[in-house]
Design an enzyme around this catalytic site. Structure first.
Site, PDB file in Angstrom:
ATOM      1  N   ASN A 143       0.829  -1.203   0.000  1.00  0.00           N
ATOM      2  CA  ASN A 143       0.000   0.000   0.000  1.00  0.00           C
ATOM      3  C   ASN A 143       0.862   1.251   0.000  1.00  0.00           C
ATOM      4  OD1 ASN A 143      -2.008  -1.823   0.136  1.00  0.00           O
ATOM      5  ND2 ASN A 143      -2.535  -1.470   2.270  1.00  0.00           N
ATOM      6  N   HIS A 175       5.779  -0.562  -2.751  1.00  0.00           N
ATOM      7  CA  HIS A 175       5.343   0.184  -3.941  1.00  0.00           C
ATOM      8  C   HIS A 175       5.406   1.701  -3.752  1.00  0.00           C
ATOM      9  CE1 HIS A 175       2.911  -3.575  -5.378  1.00  0.00           C
ATOM     10  NE2 HIS A 175       4.214  -3.709  -5.527  1.00  0.00           N
ATOM     11  N   CYS A 190      11.271  13.542  -8.974  1.00  0.00           N
ATOM     12  CA  CYS A 190      11.456  14.196 -10.259  1.00  0.00           C
ATOM     13  C   CYS A 190      11.300  13.131 -11.345  1.00  0.00           C
ATOM     14  CB  CYS A 190      12.835  14.829 -10.317  1.00  0.00           C
ATOM     15  SG  CYS A 190      13.215  15.458 -11.954  1.00  0.00           S
ATOM     16  N   CYS A 234      15.730  20.788 -11.708  1.00  0.00           N
ATOM     17  CA  CYS A 234      15.919  20.717 -13.159  1.00  0.00           C
ATOM     18  C   CYS A 234      14.721  21.250 -13.940  1.00  0.00           C
ATOM     19  CB  CYS A 234      16.223  19.272 -13.590  1.00  0.00           C
ATOM     20  SG  CYS A 234      14.759  18.211 -13.550  1.00  0.00           S
ATOM     21  N   SER A 250      -4.607  -9.571  -3.243  1.00  0.00           N
ATOM     22  CA  SER A 250      -5.061 -10.553  -4.238  1.00  0.00           C
ATOM     23  C   SER A 250      -3.917 -11.481  -4.642  1.00  0.00           C
ATOM     24  CB  SER A 250      -5.611  -9.827  -5.474  1.00  0.00           C
ATOM     25  OG  SER A 250      -4.603  -9.003  -6.019  1.00  0.00           O
TER      26      SER A 250
HETATM   27  P1  OAD Z   1      -6.115  -5.894  -4.903  1.00  0.00           P
HETATM   28  O1  OAD Z   1      -7.175  -4.875  -5.146  1.00  0.00           O
HETATM   29  O2  OAD Z   1      -5.555  -6.603  -6.075  1.00  0.00           O
HETATM   30  O3  OAD Z   1      -6.658  -6.991  -3.893  1.00  0.00           O
HETATM   31  C1  OAD Z   1      -7.342  -6.643  -2.723  1.00  0.00           C
HETATM   32  C2  OAD Z   1      -7.628  -7.912  -1.957  1.00  0.00           C
HETATM   33  O4  OAD Z   1      -8.185  -7.530  -0.704  1.00  0.00           O
HETATM   34  C3  OAD Z   1      -8.648  -8.841  -2.630  1.00  0.00           C
HETATM   35  O5  OAD Z   1      -8.132 -10.155  -2.654  1.00  0.00           O
HETATM   36  C4  OAD Z   1      -9.891  -8.743  -1.732  1.00  0.00           C
HETATM   37  O6  OAD Z   1     -10.604  -9.978  -1.644  1.00  0.00           O
HETATM   38  C5  OAD Z   1      -9.251  -8.399  -0.405  1.00  0.00           C
HETATM   39  N1  OAD Z   1     -10.123  -7.648   0.514  1.00  0.00           N
HETATM   40  C6  OAD Z   1     -11.086  -6.754   0.257  1.00  0.00           C
HETATM   41  N2  OAD Z   1     -11.612  -6.267   1.390  1.00  0.00           N
HETATM   42  C7  OAD Z   1     -10.960  -6.875   2.415  1.00  0.00           C
HETATM   43  C8  OAD Z   1     -11.023  -6.775   3.843  1.00  0.00           C
HETATM   44  N3  OAD Z   1     -11.875  -5.971   4.464  1.00  0.00           N
HETATM   45  N4  OAD Z   1     -10.183  -7.561   4.565  1.00  0.00           N
HETATM   46  C9  OAD Z   1      -9.297  -8.397   3.949  1.00  0.00           C
HETATM   47  N5  OAD Z   1      -9.190  -8.517   2.625  1.00  0.00           N
HETATM   48  C10 OAD Z   1      -9.997  -7.751   1.857  1.00  0.00           C
HETATM   49  O7  OAD Z   1      -4.973  -5.157  -4.050  1.00  0.00           O
HETATM   50  P2  OAD Z   1      -3.434  -5.575  -3.867  1.00  0.00           P
HETATM   51  O8  OAD Z   1      -3.299  -7.039  -3.724  1.00  0.00           O
HETATM   52  O9  OAD Z   1      -2.890  -4.706  -2.809  1.00  0.00           O
HETATM   53  O10 OAD Z   1       0.223  -1.769  -7.288  1.00  0.00           O
HETATM   54  O11 OAD Z   1      -2.844  -5.131  -5.255  1.00  0.00           O
HETATM   55  C11 OAD Z   1      -1.471  -5.254  -5.478  1.00  0.00           C
HETATM   56  C12 OAD Z   1      -0.975  -4.102  -6.288  1.00  0.00           C
HETATM   57  O12 OAD Z   1      -1.749  -3.980  -7.477  1.00  0.00           O
HETATM   58  C13 OAD Z   1      -1.134  -2.744  -5.630  1.00  0.00           C
HETATM   59  O13 OAD Z   1      -0.100  -2.440  -4.722  1.00  0.00           O
HETATM   60  C14 OAD Z   1      -1.124  -1.823  -6.789  1.00  0.00           C
HETATM   61  C15 OAD Z   1      -2.020  -2.580  -7.735  1.00  0.00           C
HETATM   62  O14 OAD Z   1      -1.868  -2.308  -9.077  1.00  0.00           O
HETATM   63  C16 OAD Z   1       0.753  -0.627  -7.691  1.00  0.00           C
HETATM   64  O15 OAD Z   1       0.129   0.417  -7.686  1.00  0.00           O
HETATM   65  C17 OAD Z   1       2.162  -0.785  -8.110  1.00  0.00           C
END
Ligand code: OAD
Length: 244
Positions: free
Chosen positions: A103, A120, A128, A151, A190
């Site tokens: 996050n 991330h 920049c 710059c 996820s």
């Molecule tokens: P995702 O949006 O891919 O996944 C969120 C996960 O949280 C899902 O599996 C949901 O089932 C779960 N979820 C939702 N509500 C919940 C709750 N109350 N308690 C527990 N789990 C819950 O988010 P990330 O896995 O963080 O990257 O995504 C990974 C990366 O993809 C992010 O850091 C971002 C994105 O593109 C960048 O910006 C580089």
């Protein structure tokens, strides 16, 4: 009544080294949208190709900057929830406890966590675009994006975009943590985005007991030794209570 397998509670209670790997799901209960949830996820409403790549920023820096300003505002109006607070309390109870987070919202730190590896980047750090250097918070420009004071190039948010590599130092640190823990808790991710999604198997290969907290199954569920199909807030509070 929230069910966490007894075995997971025992392993957690007796672990000497513990880390938590978090994703957007942990901030969902603070009202910060996740990325991939079907109705509410950011990527259901916006295209990452238009907003979260260096190419998108080159094409339309103003639009990208303003989208990130909107996200910053959302986060500033949100508060850490019981999940973030439970994690911060774990750090006070377990020596060497670490948070590895995908996050960029800073809610772990606002909850009181101090040992946080931000895989991330962070929404509130500016860089920049031309030279990559980290800048002190840039004064808001009337004609965004702001300009680098050194710059004159455009300023970008200090987050990792699609197609970009994570900081090698950060990857090394997260990897070292995963090789050393007895228990790794994965909460609210996820498990689709690498290299972060590869960390649990790294920990498991080095003997860690892996606990997944997520209301939905993920590609990491099979690898987990225990799965808790609950919201992160209540599940993490239950884990914390196991320490008493
Ligand atoms: P995702 O949006 O891919 O996944 C969120 C996960 O949280 C899902 O599996 C949901 O089932 C779960 N979820 C939702 N509500 C919940 C709750 N109350 N308690 C527990 N789990 C819950 O988010 P990330 O896995 O963080 O990257 O995504 C990974 C990366 O993809 C992010 O850091 C971002 C994105 O593109 C960048 O910006 C580089």
């Amino acid at each position: 009544m929230l069910e966490i397998p007894q075995m997971a509670l025992e392993r957690f209670r007796h672990a000497r080294r513990v880390a938590v790997l978090t994703g957007a799901g942990i901030s969902a209960e603070s009202g910060v949208p996740t990325f991939r949830d079907a109705q509410t996820g950011l990527w259901a409403r916006y295209s990452p190709e238009d907003l979260a790549t260096p190419q998108a920023f080159s094409r339309n820096p103003r639009m990208v900057w303003e989208w990130y300003q909107w996200r910053r505002q959302l986060v500033l109006e949100a508060a850490p929830n019981s999940g973030h607070l439970a994690i911060a309390a774990m750090e006070r109870r377990i020596p060497g406890f670490r948070v590895l987070t995908q996050n960029v919202d800073g809610l772990h730190q606002r909850a009181g966590s101090t040992r946080v590896v931000e895989l991330h980047g962070n929404l509130f750090v500016d860089r920049c675009f031309r030279e990559g250097i980290t800048l002190d918070r840039v004064i808001e420009a009337t004609d965004p994006p702001p300009r680098c004071p050194f710059c004159g190039g455009p300023v970008r948010p200090g987050v990792v975009w699609f197609g970009e590599a994570l900081s090698p130092r950060v990857v090394q640190e997260a990897d070292a943590v995963c090789r050393s823990v007895d228990v790794l808790v994965i909460a609210g991710t996820s498990g689709l985005v690498h290299p972060a999604a590869g960390l649990p198997s790294r920990a498991k290969a080095h003997g860690a007991f892996v606990i997944e907290i997520n209301p939905e199954p993920t590609p990491l569920s099979d690898l987990a030794d225990a799965t808790v199909r609950e919201m992160a807030g209540s599940a993490l509070v239950t884990l914390l209570d196991a320490l008493s």
